[in-house]
Design a protein around this motif. Structure first.
Motif, PDB file in Angstrom:
ATOM      1  N   ARG A 150       0.837  -1.200   0.000  1.00  0.00           N
ATOM      2  CA  ARG A 150       0.000   0.000   0.000  1.00  0.00           C
ATOM      3  C   ARG A 150       0.872   1.249   0.000  1.00  0.00           C
ATOM      4  N   ARG A 160       2.346   1.806  -3.480  1.00  0.00           N
ATOM      5  CA  ARG A 160       1.395   2.409  -4.411  1.00  0.00           C
ATOM      6  C   ARG A 160       1.247   3.900  -4.114  1.00  0.00           C
ATOM      7  N   PHE A 161       1.230   4.282  -2.846  1.00  0.00           N
ATOM      8  CA  PHE A 161       1.128   5.699  -2.474  1.00  0.00           C
ATOM      9  C   PHE A 161       2.351   6.461  -2.960  1.00  0.00           C
ATOM     10  N   ASP A 162       3.528   5.833  -2.884  1.00  0.00           N
ATOM     11  CA  ASP A 162       4.740   6.490  -3.364  1.00  0.00           C
ATOM     12  C   ASP A 162       4.670   6.736  -4.861  1.00  0.00           C
ATOM     13  N   ILE A 163       4.164   5.776  -5.624  1.00  0.00           N
ATOM     14  CA  ILE A 163       4.041   5.959  -7.071  1.00  0.00           C
ATOM     15  C   ILE A 163       3.047   7.073  -7.373  1.00  0.00           C
ATOM     16  N   ASP A 164       1.936   7.120  -6.648  1.00  0.00           N
ATOM     17  CA  ASP A 164       0.955   8.178  -6.863  1.00  0.00           C
ATOM     18  C   ASP A 164       1.550   9.547  -6.540  1.00  0.00           C
ATOM     19  N   GLN A 165       2.334   9.625  -5.488  1.00  0.00           N
ATOM     20  CA  GLN A 165       2.938  10.892  -5.103  1.00  0.00           C
ATOM     21  C   GLN A 165       3.993  11.319  -6.127  1.00  0.00           C
ATOM     22  N   SER A 171       4.042  10.503  -9.357  1.00  0.00           N
ATOM     23  CA  SER A 171       3.357  10.923 -10.580  1.00  0.00           C
ATOM     24  C   SER A 171       2.692  12.281 -10.385  1.00  0.00           C
ATOM     25  N   PHE A 172       2.155  12.555  -9.202  1.00  0.00           N
ATOM     26  CA  PHE A 172       1.555  13.860  -8.927  1.00  0.00           C
ATOM     27  C   PHE A 172       2.603  14.964  -8.997  1.00  0.00           C
TER      28      PHE A 172
END
Length: 54
Positions: free
Chosen positions: A16, A19-24, A26-27
């Motif tokens: 989890r 996945r949060f690191d990838i979202d951050q 990409s943001f």
């Protein structure tokens, strides 16, 4: 005394967090591109079109 089964909670959290690191990431990448495009089209492009930079 009752035997308790130890559950490893770190295994489910690591995926989890990954996945949060990838979202951050990409943001932050999208935000950087948007800021660069804003600077380009609002400051640099008008100077080029008026012939101030070339």
């Amino acid at each position: 005394m009752r035997n308790a089964i130890h559950k490893d909670w770190r295994g489910s959290r690591s995926q989890r967090r990954f996945r949060f690191d990838i979202d951050q990431i990409s943001f932050m990448g999208v935000l950087t591109v948007m800021i660069f495009a804003y600077i380009l089209f609002h400051f640099i492009y008008p100077m080029i079109s008026k012939g101030l930079l070339w």
